[in-house]
Enzyme design. Structure first.
Site, mmCIF file in Angstrom:
data_model
loop_
_atom_site.group_PDB
_atom_site.id
_atom_site.type_symbol
_atom_site.label_atom_id
_atom_site.label_comp_id
_atom_site.label_asym_id
_atom_site.label_seq_id
_atom_site.Cartn_x
_atom_site.Cartn_y
_atom_site.Cartn_z
ATOM 1 C CG LEU A 261 -2.141 -0.961 1.106
ATOM 2 C CD1 LEU A 261 -2.949 -0.930 2.391
ATOM 3 C CD2 LEU A 261 -3.033 -0.630 -0.085
ATOM 4 N NE ARG A 265 -1.911 4.000 2.262
ATOM 5 C CZ ARG A 265 -1.744 3.328 3.381
ATOM 6 N NH1 ARG A 265 -0.550 3.278 3.957
ATOM 7 N NH2 ARG A 265 -2.755 2.686 3.940
ATOM 8 C CG PHE A 403 -8.842 3.531 -5.029
ATOM 9 C CD1 PHE A 403 -9.591 2.390 -4.875
ATOM 10 C CD2 PHE A 403 -8.710 4.062 -6.310
ATOM 11 C CE1 PHE A 403 -10.209 1.784 -5.966
ATOM 12 C CE2 PHE A 403 -9.323 3.465 -7.394
ATOM 13 C CZ PHE A 403 -10.077 2.327 -7.216
ATOM 14 C CD GLU A 404 -3.763 1.810 -3.474
ATOM 15 O OE1 GLU A 404 -3.385 1.066 -2.554
ATOM 16 O OE2 GLU A 404 -3.720 1.479 -4.658
ATOM 17 N N GLY A 405 -6.509 2.824 1.283
ATOM 18 C CA GLY A 405 -6.691 3.311 2.651
ATOM 19 C C GLY A 405 -7.376 4.659 2.596
#
Length: 594
Positions: A261, A265, A403-405
């Site tokens: 991740l 990010r 997305f992505e956290g």
């Protein structure tokens, strides 16, 4: 420089990387990506959004033929072996491809990189060459109906068979990008069993073939945006996975999930920069063409403000993105020189700058949201029509904050990672924080001001870092272990950090450009930097007030508010005039020219 260390150290302009520093090969590869998007993607955006059967797979195959699926993979695995900065420039270009970019990024990023970084040599040799060409297409299965941000709460099970030759996967994954057509899935599951030692149990990752018996794809999700990307649920009913398809060590899946991740990010931020530049270009072109009250609407101050603000936010985000890109490249090279494998070095470098990657994800996704929102407004009624590009951009943008956290998770992670590194002694925050406390008790310096170029801006950046140390240090000292429960305070501190990092990145880029090209040619960079910094200081002051009010009172509160005011003080900037100048450059050229 270590991750997070920018907060306590001064950085010289020559020590940062900017888009102007890209070499010829990087620019050429970015041009190849842009040409592919212009010729193969933009003419087919309607069919892509309607998910015309086989189209995205066909386009991914074409991207593979051009080498765009393997640019980050070493040559020995069928890739092109391009450097990190080159891949950043490619990501910026891919970001201009609407929802197709989501499909491509999921394949090349979270679908492929886990095997490169954590796979055995046999796994790499088996899968990576086919992933590089697009013969195999990949997806990443982490999220479940009951576990989103809390990824480790996943309930998908993996039980080792009695003969010990394979695992049986049972469970459900959702929001799987490329789920409708992927040939290969990176799947996270909980290993458990009475016959297994504790160190062989827990959250783990697997490479799972799509044609495995018991694996079923759900229907395509009906989404608000990125309609052209396949998104499905994936169901596992006693799916047999050979034990050699365990990815990394058993029970160590969290490391794989979260470290992947970090790269995701960063790449998301690079991609939204590319998407934002495309939206700005279309905004400028439409504003120049649209006539109202006898003139082009680009002649009106209200529209010029919007165009200029789009450019300013893109400039700051782009500056921060390329700055971090080269930090990751340098750290990776340092680790390789020390004997690490390429994959281990790149993963370690991304982990080192996890704080910056989390910040960039928030910065970039919220920047793009502003740009597309104002794009719709500039287009007016046509912006609300699906016949024009603004509506699609508006819908597609919103997912990036999830997305992505989620951005909330990334804000919380930023301060959490910073504090943990300080507690471990990896970052000396205590010394600088105590120095700031001592400065608060001293008489302010009223000596002669430095009139040299950039002196006021450099001082403002240094002071805003003191403001962060003051607020974060006091919050940690007073709340201690309870700080992690005070999410609003943490998010305010993170927002202060993001604004300072972006402003400093823009300033250093401007200083470097001025040193190489002179003040006249670099003046638009200075205009954007001054406006961004001026506004950032106001926002930092507000975030600081919110945080201070939440955990202080009485004399302590009054002293900290006085310190905050001192540390966020800046000269008066005529932002109206500067925005008009910035807009003038855009209107004259008809596109992004910085």
């Amino acid at each position: 420089m270590k991750g997070g260390e920018w907060l306590i150290k001064e950085i010289a302009p020559e020590d940062i990387f900017t888009p102007s520093d890209l070499d010829e090969e990087s620019r050429m590869m970015a041009d190849v990506a842009h040409e592919f998007i212009e010729k193969e993607i933009w003419p087919h955006v309607e069919d892509i959004d309607k998910q015309k059967p086989g189209l995205v797979q066909e386009l991914l195959d074409k991207a593979g033929e051009m080498g765009l699926l393997g640019t980050a993979l070493p040559e020995k695995y069928g890739g092109l072996g391009k450097g990190f900065n080159t891949n950043t420039a490619i990501s910026v270009a891919i970001g201009k491809s609407n929802s197709f970019g989501v499909s491509l990024a999921a394949h090349t990023g979270i679908g492929t990189l886990p095997i490169l970084y954590y796979g055995t040599e046999a796994q790499r040799q088996q899968y990576l060459p086919k992933l590089a060409t697009g013969e195999l297409k990949a997806a990443y299965c982490l999220t479940e109906p009951g576990s989103g941000s809390d990824a480790l709460a996943a309930r998908t099970k993996a039980e080792l068979s009695e003969d010990g030759n394979h695992y049986l996967l049972t469970g459900q994954k959702m929001w799987i990008t490329n789920g409708g057509f992927a040939d290969l899935f990176i799947v996270f599951a909980q290993i458990s069993g009475d016959n297994l030692p504790d160190d062989k149990q827990g959250f783990s990752a697997f490479i799972v073939s799509a044609d495995s018996e018991g694996l079923k794809r759900g229907d395509e999700e009906r989404k608000m945006g990125i309609k052209g990307s396949s998104t499905t649920q994936i169901f596992f009913d006693n799916v047999k996975v050979p034990k050699e398809n365990l990815l990394g060590d058993a029970g160590k899946g969290a490391k794989i999930a979260f470290n992947i991740l970090n790269i995701g990010r960063f790449k998301l931020c690079a991609m939204v920069v590319g998407g934002a530049i495309t939206c700005l270009n279309r905004s400028v072109q439409y504003a120049n063409e649209r006539q109202q009250f006898g003139q082009a609407i680009s002649g009106f101050g209200a529209i010029q403000h919007k165009l200029a603000e789009q450019a300013i936010l893109i400039f700051a985000t782009e500056s921060a993105t390329y700055r971090v890109s080269d930090l990751i490249r340098q750290k990776g090279q340092e680790m390789e020189d020390a004997g690490s494998e390429y994959s281990e070095a790149l993963m370690g470098a991304a982990e080192e700058y996890a704080i910056e990657c989390a910040m960039l994800k928030v910065l970039g996704s919220e920047m793009l949201d502003y740009v597309v929102d104002e794009m719709v407004q500039i287009y007016g009624g046509y912006g609300y029509s699906e016949e024009y590009p603004a509506a699609r951009a508006y819908r597609d943008s919103r997912i990036n904050r999830i997305f992505e956290g989620t951005n909330e998770i990334n804000r919380l992670l930023t301060v959490d990672m910073l504090m943990k590194r300080a507690l471990k002694g990896q970052l000396d925050l205590m010394g600088p924080a105590k120095a700031v406390q001592a400065e608060l008790m001293s008489i302010p310096d009223f000596g002669e001001s430095d009139e040299s170029p950039f002196a006021a801006e450099l001082k403002a950046i240094a002071n805003t870092k003191k403001a962060i140390l003051m607020v974060a240090g006091a919050a940690a000292q007073k709340l201690m272990q309870d700080l992690e429960k005070e999410q609003e305070i943490i998010m305010d501190i993170t927002d202060m950090m993001i604004k300072v990092f972006a402003a400093e990145s823009a300033l250093l880029r401007t200083m470097k450009r001025t040193g190489s090209s002179g003040e006249d040619e670099s003046s638009p960079y200075m205009w954007m930097t001054q406006v961004y910094l001026s506004d950032a200081l106001e926002q930092i002051n507000l975030c600081g007030k919110h945080a201070i009010a939440a955990f202080t009172h009485g004399d302590e509160q009054r002293m900290m508010l006085m310190g905050l005011k001192r540390f966020t003080k800046f000269k008066i900037v005529n932002t109206v005039a500067l925005r008009r100048k910035i807009a003038g450059k855009l209107i004259e050229s008809g596109k992004w020219v910085f």
